[in-house]
Motif scaffolding. Structure first.
Motif, PDB file in Angstrom:
ATOM      1  N   UNK A 744       0.885  -1.085  -0.248  1.00 52.80           N
ATOM      2  CA  UNK A 744       0.123  -0.280   0.073  1.00 52.80           C
ATOM      3  C   UNK A 744       1.060   1.050   0.113  1.00 52.80           C
ATOM      4  N   UNK A 745       0.613   2.766  -0.470  1.00 47.27           N
ATOM      5  CA  UNK A 745       0.734   3.922  -0.092  1.00 47.27           C
ATOM      6  C   UNK A 745       0.744   4.547   0.190  1.00 47.27           C
ATOM      7  N   UNK A 746       1.245   5.528   1.339  1.00 50.27           N
ATOM      8  CA  UNK A 746       0.640   6.422   1.671  1.00 50.27           C
ATOM      9  C   UNK A 746       1.404   7.435   1.289  1.00 50.27           C
ATOM     10  N   UNK A 747       1.058   8.791   1.215  1.00 49.84           N
ATOM     11  CA  UNK A 747       1.583  10.110   0.852  1.00 49.84           C
ATOM     12  C   UNK A 747       1.423  10.732   2.282  1.00 49.84           C
ATOM     13  N   UNK A 748       2.327  11.713   2.563  1.00 46.77           N
ATOM     14  CA  UNK A 748       2.482  13.107   3.386  1.00 46.77           C
ATOM     15  C   UNK A 748       2.597  14.257   2.466  1.00 46.77           C
ATOM     16  N   UNK A 749       1.608  15.024   2.450  1.00 53.88           N
ATOM     17  CA  UNK A 749       2.569  16.634   1.737  1.00 53.88           C
ATOM     18  C   UNK A 749       2.349  17.481   2.972  1.00 53.88           C
ATOM     19  N   UNK A 750       3.762  17.435   3.294  1.00 54.66           N
ATOM     20  CA  UNK A 750       3.730  18.469   4.471  1.00 54.66           C
ATOM     21  C   UNK A 750       5.169  19.312   4.135  1.00 54.66           C
ATOM     22  N   UNK A 797      -3.141  14.400   3.768  1.00 53.33           N
ATOM     23  CA  UNK A 797      -2.868  12.654   3.266  1.00 53.33           C
ATOM     24  C   UNK A 797      -3.470  13.581   1.083  1.00 53.33           C
ATOM     25  N   UNK A 798      -4.040  14.955   1.370  1.00 52.06           N
ATOM     26  CA  UNK A 798      -4.482  15.726   0.613  1.00 52.06           C
ATOM     27  C   UNK A 798      -3.535  16.385  -0.023  1.00 52.06           C
ATOM     28  N   UNK A 799      -3.056  16.176  -0.864  1.00 56.68           N
ATOM     29  CA  UNK A 799      -2.430  16.822  -2.672  1.00 56.68           C
ATOM     30  C   UNK A 799      -2.772  18.324  -2.321  1.00 56.68           C
ATOM     31  N   UNK A 800      -3.992  19.011  -2.486  1.00 59.20           N
ATOM     32  CA  UNK A 800      -4.584  19.619  -2.503  1.00 59.20           C
ATOM     33  C   UNK A 800      -5.029  20.353  -1.518  1.00 59.20           C
ATOM     34  N   UNK A 801      -4.416  20.265  -0.298  1.00 63.59           N
ATOM     35  CA  UNK A 801      -4.487  20.350   0.774  1.00 63.59           C
ATOM     36  C   UNK A 801      -2.999  21.102   1.615  1.00 63.59           C
TER      37      UNK A 801
END
Length: 889
Positions: A744-750, A797-801
């Protein structure tokens, strides 16, 4: 105040007192000795040549005093006339122990190339005002402490953007951070502020050689009985919120240069400022020192603080505390006030009233009382959250001078711990007519009482944390003239019991618990274990080698350390899936970590010094990141966090002792910050995944300066300007099912989000005025800016946030401290008044972004993400006072 200042500037003859402070044995100059005129604010510290200078001294009679840690205090009565005076001091080393205590605790001095601030006993006594100990450190650059919900002992401290899990706290050289998670519970150390001879905060990696979590900094507290003068003290305090505190202290002083003993007892009660934050506590301290001979000394310390206090653990939407304050904030949607309507600034969702006719008893099981069933604290209410604990610490220190060059120090210590905190279990009747749900105790009691047989659907429980720690720290030092070499070993082991027990049946006769796999659906009563029952063990072994080199104008040090830690878990309520007749046991491998540190300081002149240091720490994960002690899942591949440190600074001061300044720049690079998350794999087994690779950068500039305008007027100023941020987005790929090889993939947009939970810009300014010899007034102001709300990176985890978290409003708060000596009337007596938040400022001191429970939502969605109405906060406490008297004898 300005009138008082004017009165102090009388046109009297003013002279200069100067001289040298040297060592009695070898005549060498003593750096950092304090020479002061007793009862005034006039004084100076010696430079590297042992020289001091006190200027603008008015004519009159004085007592001049020279002090230096590890040396015998010298006092002289002098008369100042019209001419300048030269007064020299020769100071005698008290004994090997006092010097060793400072070395053992890894204390810094002006020759140490790290950034530090030291508060002496007088400053702590003047400014603390019986608050939690960290609150006195808010005048220090990059240090932020709050009282959170206002419960006694519930404070927290943040240094350089790191919470107290990454700040080492040491008392007399012994680390007191929790062995499982690194946290510090200040209610356990309530009496330390009354006995501290000095408190030193070393920012950054510090020169501590133990493998402690010295990432943000190290808080070092010394309590040395041999340095106390013969006599005692009685101190009585009162304050806002029904606060009462009585302190009694007795010191023998050093008897025949052999023995010294100190004892302190404290009794503290109060209703609290915030509703329900009452306190009922004791504190004690015993310290003994025995100089066996010229080469050996023993010290014995014992301290503890058995206490109970009501807590306020649930932060609220701003509108719940103050409608007017909420309306004044940019970005606060006034429509949110229809949901989070104002209660009061003193609101606490952890307390609710109950009919006085309910006489059900509660089980506390406090260690200092034994298992006790007794009536609740107050018949008119029930606390959902109450803390009760006693964590005594005892350590025996041995210092030995084997030869002229070889010395040894050893401390054997024990720390216990009995108690816990309360909460709910089962089906409680909740009242949702409030901004945040609160327990409806009367309805719950009625529900339980009406059930067949008196079965309780919902109860109050205690979550117990009973523990013991045993450790030994040994250090061998070789003093080779300009070079000092030291090697040390740090061993400790801790065993921590975790279980829940029935505290209050709330009108029923029994509760049915299904938490125990070996005895499901048990009927339990007061004091019986419920829900979970397990024991965690932490085994710790570390070692280090350190070298220090020092000449008249240059000093340097280097440290290399190694640590290995193992965790064990015995879960008595859970069956082992591979052997269902046995309880679950889990054990990690030994996990290794280490540290490398080095620094140097150079004195370009007796007025200007510069230093630099670098370091690296590989930090072992805490227990919860290795073993999930509820499911028993084990992390097969734990990842160490890495910290890289870089720092440089200068010290500037004048010969007259009127002006001094410390300035520094630091950069801390945090890599591989790891989050763990429990998962249920497709084969039904529980597992833990690592979400690693999160990076942070913390850097900033820090400044401390002071100026003595005159004998009666002094100004201290400090500031820090920081940038703490996350550095990159993170993509984590983890194995979800071993049998199927599914990932599974988990992306953090930080990337570039600011690290929250503390202001990134701070100012502190202290004006000290002494209108007369008897009266001293201090006005302390603190300004905090760029305070980004705390948040969990796993929520991004929302790339738009990409928006920053809500930034709390800037604020300034002032405290005033007044001390008046009555020596002319009652020798050794003083009166004091402390006023905190002098101008009753309303401000946000703690904030969490996009609150799960207190965001303004419509149809379940946050209306204004990362805004004022989406945050949950604790407001700073309102104006309050602390006053009393102290009698020294």
């Amino acid at each position: 105040m300005f009138v008082f200042i004017g009165l102090g500037q009388t046109a009297l003859a003013q002279v200069t007192i100067s001289g040298y402070v040297t060592d009695t044995n070898d005549g060498e100059p003593l750096f950092g000795a304090n020479v002061v005129l007793d009862g005034t604010m006039k004084g100076a510290s010696t430079n590297i040549e042992g020289y001091y200078e006190i200027s603008n001294v008015e004519s009159g009679s004085y007592t001049i005093k020279a002090t230096l840690v590890g040396h015998r205090e010298i006092t002289r009565d002098i008369t100042v006339g019209s001419g300048n005076m030269e007064i020299n001091f020769e100071m005698e080393l008290l004994n090997v122990g006092l010097e060793a205590l400072s070395v053992f605790a890894s204390r810094s001095d002006q020759n140490t190339p790290v950034a530090f601030t030291e508060l002496d006993r007088e400053q702590v006594e003047t400014q603390l005002g019986s608050r939690d100990l960290p609150m006195v450190l808010n005048v220090t650059p990059s240090v932020y402490a709050t009282e959170q919900g206002g419960g006694a002992g519930d404070a927290r401290i943040n240094v350089r953007g790191f919470d107290q899990r990454n700040v080492a706290v040491m008392i007399n050289g012994v680390p007191v951070n929790d062995m499982e998670n690194g946290w510090v519970y200040w209610s356990n150390w309530d009496g330390v502020g009354d006995v501290a001879n000095s408190i030193q905060i070393q920012r950054g990696m510090s020169n501590v050689n133990l493998a402690t979590p010295s990432v943000g900094g190290t808080l070092n507290i010394l309590t040395d009985p041999a340095s106390n003068e013969k006599g005692g003290r009685f101190k009585q305090e009162i304050g806002s919120g029904g606060f009462k505190k009585t302190t009694a202290m007795l010191n023998t002083g050093l008897i025949n240069d052999k023995f010294a003993f100190s004892a302190v007892g404290v009794r503290k009660t109060g209703d609290g400022i915030v509703n329900g934050t009452w306190t009922d506590s004791y504190a004690y301290y015993f310290g003994a020192s025995y100089q066996i001979n010229d080469k050996n000394r023993l010290d014995l310390f014992a301290l503890g603080a058995p206490q109970r206090h009501g807590q306020n653990l649930y932060a609220q939407n701003i509108g719940t505390y103050s409608e007017s304050f909420a309306r004044s904030l940019d970005g606060y949607d006034n429509a949110a006030l229809d949901v989070f309507y104002q209660k009061s600034r003193y609101y606490n969702a952890n307390i609710n009233g109950v009919s006085s006719s309910y006489t059900g008893n509660q089980y506390t099981g406090a260690a200092w009382e034994g298992p006790v069933v007794k009536s609740r604290y107050d018949r008119s209410f029930i606390m959902e959250r109450e803390n009760f604990y006693h964590k005594p610490q005892v350590n025996l220190n041995w210092y030995s001078q084997f030869s002229d060059i070889l010395s040894f120090s050893n401390v054997l210590y024990y720390s216990g711990g009995q108690g816990g905190g309360s909460g709910t279990l089962g089906s409680i009747v909740w009242d949702y007519s409030h901004p945040q749900r609160i327990a409806n105790w009367d309805a719950t009691i009625a529900q339980n009482s009406s059930n067949p047989g008196g079965e309780s659907d919902g109860i109050l429980r205690n979550s117990r944390n009973n523990q013991w720690t045993v450790g030994n720290i040994a250090k061998l030092t070789a003093d080779l003239d300009q070079l000092q070499l030291q090697i040390g070993v740090d061993w400790r082991t801790a065993e921590i019991e975790h279980y829940r027990e029935v505290r209050d049946l709330l009108g029923g006769n029994f509760y049915v618990d299904s938490g125990d796999d070996f005895s499901p659906n048990r009927r339990v009563g007061l004091g019986d274990m419920v829900d979970y029952n397990f024991t965690n063990t932490v085994d710790w072994l570390g070692g280090y080698i350190q070298g220090e080199y020092q000449t008249d104008d240059f000093s340097a040090y280097a440290t290399a350390g190694y640590t290995t830690i193992r965790y064990k878990h015995d879960n008595y309520f859970t069956r082992d899936p591979e052997n269902t007749n046995q309880y679950l046991f889990r054990e990690s491998d030994w996990i290794n970590g280490g540290q490398l540190k080095a620094g140097a300081l150079y004195s370009f002149s007796r007025n200007f010094e510069a230093f630099a240091n670098v370091g690296f720490i590989s930090k072992v994960p805490i227990f919860d990141d290795v073993i999930d002690d509820r499911s028993g899942a084990i992390n097969e591949d734990p990842v160490n966090e890495k910290f890289y440190f870089y720092e440089a600074g200068v010290h500037i001061f004048d010969n007259a002792g009127k002006f001094g300044m410390n300035a520094n720049f630091y950069f801390t690079d945090r890599q591989d910050r790891t989050f763990t998350q429990g998962i249920t794999q497709q084969d039904g087994t529980e597992g833990i995944i690592n979400i690693s690779g999160v990076g942070q950068q913390h850097y900033g500039i820090e400044l401390e300066t002071s100026y003595q305008f005159s004998q009666r007027l002094r100004l201290d100023f400090s500031t820090s300007h920081n940038l703490w941020k996350y550095t990159d987005d993170v993509s984590a790929r983890y194995l979800e099912d071993v049998s199927q090889g599914q990932y599974q993939e988990l992306d953090l947009f930080i990337d570039d989000l600011r690290v929250g939970n503390a202001p990134q810009t701070q100012y502190a300014y202290t004006l000290s005025v002494q209108p007369t010899a008897e009266l001293e007034v201090q006005l302390i102001g603190k300004t905090f800016m760029r305070h980004y709300s705390d948040f969990n990176p796993l929520d991004r985890q929302d790339p738009n946030d990409r928006a920053q978290t809500w930034k709390a409003p800037n604020y300034s708060v002032f405290d005033m401290h007044l001390n008046y000596r009555l020596d002319n009337i009652f020798q050794g007596t003083r009166l004091f008044v402390n006023v905190f938040n002098l101008f009753d400022e309303v401000y946000v001191q703690d904030s969490t972004d996009n609150s799960r429970f207190n965001s303004y939502r419509v149809n379940g969605d946050i209306v204004n993400p990362h805004s004022a109405d989406a945050a949950e906060v604790f407001l700073g406490l309102p104006r309050r006072f602390n006053a009393g008297f102290a009698i020294d004898f």
